[in-house]
Design a protein around this motif. Structure first.
Motif, PDB file in Angstrom:
ATOM      1  N   UNK A  84       0.831  -1.204   0.000  1.00 31.17           N
ATOM      2  CA  UNK A  84       0.000   0.000   0.000  1.00 31.17           C
ATOM      3  C   UNK A  84       0.868   1.257   0.000  1.00 31.17           C
ATOM      4  N   UNK A  85       1.972   1.210   0.741  1.00 31.88           N
ATOM      5  CA  UNK A  85       2.894   2.347   0.787  1.00 31.88           C
ATOM      6  C   UNK A  85       3.537   2.568  -0.579  1.00 31.88           C
ATOM      7  N   UNK A  86       3.944   1.473  -1.226  1.00 34.53           N
ATOM      8  CA  UNK A  86       4.542   1.581  -2.551  1.00 34.53           C
ATOM      9  C   UNK A  86       3.536   2.144  -3.559  1.00 34.53           C
ATOM     10  N   UNK A  87       2.297   1.704  -3.447  1.00 33.77           N
ATOM     11  CA  UNK A  87       1.241   2.199  -4.325  1.00 33.77           C
ATOM     12  C   UNK A  87       1.026   3.703  -4.125  1.00 33.77           C
ATOM     13  N   UNK A  88       1.070   4.121  -2.860  1.00 35.17           N
ATOM     14  CA  UNK A  88       0.910   5.554  -2.551  1.00 35.17           C
ATOM     15  C   UNK A  88       2.060   6.361  -3.151  1.00 35.17           C
ATOM     16  N   UNK A  89       3.273   5.825  -3.049  1.00 35.34           N
ATOM     17  CA  UNK A  89       4.431   6.508  -3.647  1.00 35.34           C
ATOM     18  C   UNK A  89       4.244   6.654  -5.163  1.00 35.34           C
ATOM     19  N   UNK A  90       3.774   5.594  -5.801  1.00 37.85           N
ATOM     20  CA  UNK A  90       3.571   5.635  -7.245  1.00 37.85           C
ATOM     21  C   UNK A  90       2.530   6.687  -7.644  1.00 37.85           C
ATOM     22  N   UNK A  91       1.460   6.771  -6.854  1.00 37.85           N
ATOM     23  CA  UNK A  91       0.414   7.753  -7.141  1.00 37.85           C
ATOM     24  C   UNK A  91       0.950   9.175  -7.025  1.00 37.85           C
ATOM     25  N   UNK A  92       1.765   9.404  -5.985  1.00 38.49           N
ATOM     26  CA  UNK A  92       2.352  10.736  -5.806  1.00 38.49           C
ATOM     27  C   UNK A  92       3.289  11.076  -6.966  1.00 38.49           C
ATOM     28  N   UNK A  93       4.115  10.107  -7.332  1.00 38.67           N
ATOM     29  CA  UNK A  93       5.080  10.335  -8.414  1.00 38.67           C
ATOM     30  C   UNK A  93       4.377  10.594  -9.741  1.00 38.67           C
ATOM     31  N   UNK A  94       3.206   9.973  -9.912  1.00 37.40           N
ATOM     32  CA  UNK A  94       2.448  10.138 -11.156  1.00 37.40           C
ATOM     33  C   UNK A  94       1.560  11.385 -11.145  1.00 37.40           C
ATOM     34  N   UNK A  95       1.482  12.040  -9.987  1.00 37.12           N
ATOM     35  CA  UNK A  95       0.610  13.209  -9.875  1.00 37.12           C
ATOM     36  C   UNK A  95      -0.855  12.842  -9.955  1.00 37.12           C
ATOM     37  N   UNK A  96      -1.191  11.648  -9.452  1.00 36.84           N
ATOM     38  CA  UNK A  96      -2.570  11.162  -9.512  1.00 36.84           C
ATOM     39  C   UNK A  96      -3.407  11.706  -8.353  1.00 36.84           C
ATOM     40  N   UNK A  97      -4.628  12.097  -8.659  1.00 39.19           N
ATOM     41  CA  UNK A  97      -5.542  12.583  -7.619  1.00 39.19           C
ATOM     42  C   UNK A  97      -5.965  11.465  -6.668  1.00 39.19           C
ATOM     43  N   UNK A  98      -5.729  10.209  -7.050  1.00 43.17           N
ATOM     44  CA  UNK A  98      -6.075   9.084  -6.181  1.00 43.17           C
ATOM     45  C   UNK A  98      -5.281   9.118  -4.886  1.00 43.17           C
ATOM     46  N   UNK A  99      -4.147   9.792  -4.899  1.00 46.35           N
ATOM     47  CA  UNK A  99      -3.346   9.905  -3.675  1.00 46.35           C
ATOM     48  C   UNK A  99      -4.127  10.630  -2.581  1.00 46.35           C
ATOM     49  N   UNK A 100      -5.091  11.444  -2.990  1.00 43.58           N
ATOM     50  CA  UNK A 100      -5.894  12.202  -2.023  1.00 43.58           C
ATOM     51  C   UNK A 100      -7.033  11.376  -1.440  1.00 43.58           C
ATOM     52  N   UNK A 101      -7.182  10.149  -1.914  1.00 41.22           N
ATOM     53  CA  UNK A 101      -8.253   9.273  -1.428  1.00 41.22           C
ATOM     54  C   UNK A 101      -7.782   8.341  -0.313  1.00 41.22           C
ATOM     55  N   UNK A 102      -6.496   8.336  -0.004  1.00 38.29           N
ATOM     56  CA  UNK A 102      -5.963   7.419   1.000  1.00 38.29           C
ATOM     57  C   UNK A 102      -6.298   7.923   2.400  1.00 38.29           C
ATOM     58  N   UNK A 103      -7.000   7.099   3.164  1.00 39.03           N
ATOM     59  CA  UNK A 103      -7.531   7.534   4.462  1.00 39.03           C
ATOM     60  C   UNK A 103      -6.448   7.945   5.462  1.00 39.03           C
ATOM     61  N   UNK A 104      -5.318   7.244   5.472  1.00 39.59           N
ATOM     62  CA  UNK A 104      -4.331   7.526   6.515  1.00 39.59           C
ATOM     63  C   UNK A 104      -3.271   8.526   6.056  1.00 39.59           C
TER      64      UNK A 104
END
Length: 343
Positions: free
Chosen positions: A181-201
């Motif tokens: 999950x942490x790696x996925x979050x890093x990928x979203x941030x690096x890609x500039x994806x708005x999905x990073x803003x959906x992570x609860x923690x």
């Protein structure tokens, strides 16, 4: 143990008017669990701090540099073993607390009776040993899996020895699923994806920066991504600490209270037909539906099972034979009432 047998208890039960109210007993157990959870949580965080120390990580980095992963993992195993005694400490504290509560009832019937918990009694000693060994086995397996996942990812990323050692360090205390999950979050941030803003923690203090990157299409810097991911990882670590503390404490406290009752019952002549057990759920939004439905459910004797809202049979909260879905993060407790025996 009982220093003098209360033979009168074979003829009389503890009068309900002399016992504490159930609500008081429920509160007592909840306070005990909360105290023990703090102890387990601190032991876990101390484990993480110790393994992540510069001294340990220098040794780990040297071993990883020689590609000796197994020896590096054994270092972590040693610290798991050092953490494990907290399990026995919780067991003894919970058993003593339960025995004291029973003593207040028993001594009203027979003031000459002295009650104490015997941790050296074979059954109690076996329960503590098994609980500690199971904790070591399960935690070690989970930690080894997480470290191997981290090292595999570092290898895929083509990282050098220093970065590989950091990946090892960052995996301490977490599960493989959390690392993914942490790696996925890093990928979203690096890609500039708005999905990073959906992570609860996520740390919402970064939201404005992330949203700006999404809107402008300008990527976040490596240092910004690292800072956000580090905070995300820290929050997962605290979540892990809470889960371990709640699950392990609940399980061990439940076993300890059961053993304390058995020791007192054996000496005092309290038989199964004199016992009424009640399931007490914590009534808030975090309680699973199957347990909320059980709140107040009563069963007679010591051998009858509770029936969960999901249809599972549980002898008590944190029943080791119950499915994981009924155990993990459970905060329920069982209260006991000794009824009047029919002459």
């Amino acid at each position: 143990m009982l220093f003098a047998r209360a033979s009168s208890l074979t003829r009389y039960a503890l009068d309900a008017s002399l016992a504490k109210r159930k609500s008081d007993d429920h509160i007592r157990v909840e306070q005990l669990v909360a105290k023990m959870e703090r102890s387990v949580r601190q032991a876990f965080l101390t484990f993480v701090q110790n393994v992540r120390s510069q001294t340990v990580m220098r040794e780990v980095a040297e071993l990883l540099g020689r590609n000796d992963i197994d020896s590096a993992l054994k270092i972590v195993d040693r610290y798991v073993v050092r953490m494990a005694p907290v399990v026995s400490n919780v067991f003894i504290a919970a058993a003593n607390d339960e025995t004291k509560a029973l003593a207040e009832q028993v001594n009203r019937i027979s003031p000459a009776v002295g009650i104490s918990f015997d941790p050296t009694y074979q059954r109690a000693a076996d329960l503590m040993a098994d609980a500690q060994l199971n904790f070591i086995r399960d935690f070690t397996a989970t930690q080894r899996e997480a470290v191997r996942v981290a090292l595999t990812q570092a290898l895929i990323d083509g990282e050098g020895p220093i970065a590989t050692a950091k990946a090892f360090r960052d995996a301490i205390g977490l599960t493989a699923r959390q690392l993914a999950a942490i790696q996925n979050y890093r990928n979203l941030l690096a890609q500039g994806s708005s999905e990073a803003l959906d992570r609860d923690i996520r740390d919402r203090r970064f939201d404005r920066t992330v949203q700006r990157a999404v809107n402008t299409g300008e990527p976040l810097s490596a240092s910004q991504v690292d800072a956000m991911v580090d905070r995300y990882r820290d929050r997962y670590l605290m979540s892990r600490a809470e889960t371990i503390a709640r699950t392990e404490t609940g399980k061990v406290v439940s076993q300890a209270r059961d053993e304390a009752f058995k020791q007192v019952a054996a000496e005092a002549g309290i038989t199964s037909d004199m016992v009424e057990r009640t399931w007490r759920a914590t009534r808030d939004s975090r309680t699973r539906d199957s347990h909320a439905a059980m709140n107040g459910q009563k069963v007679e004797g010591t051998e009858e099972a509770f029936i969960s809202g999901a249809g599972n049979r549980l002898m008590r909260p944190h029943d080791p034979a119950a499915p994981a879905s009924e155990v993990i993060n459970c905060r329920c407790v069982q209260t006991l009432k000794i009824k009047r025996r029919t002459p």
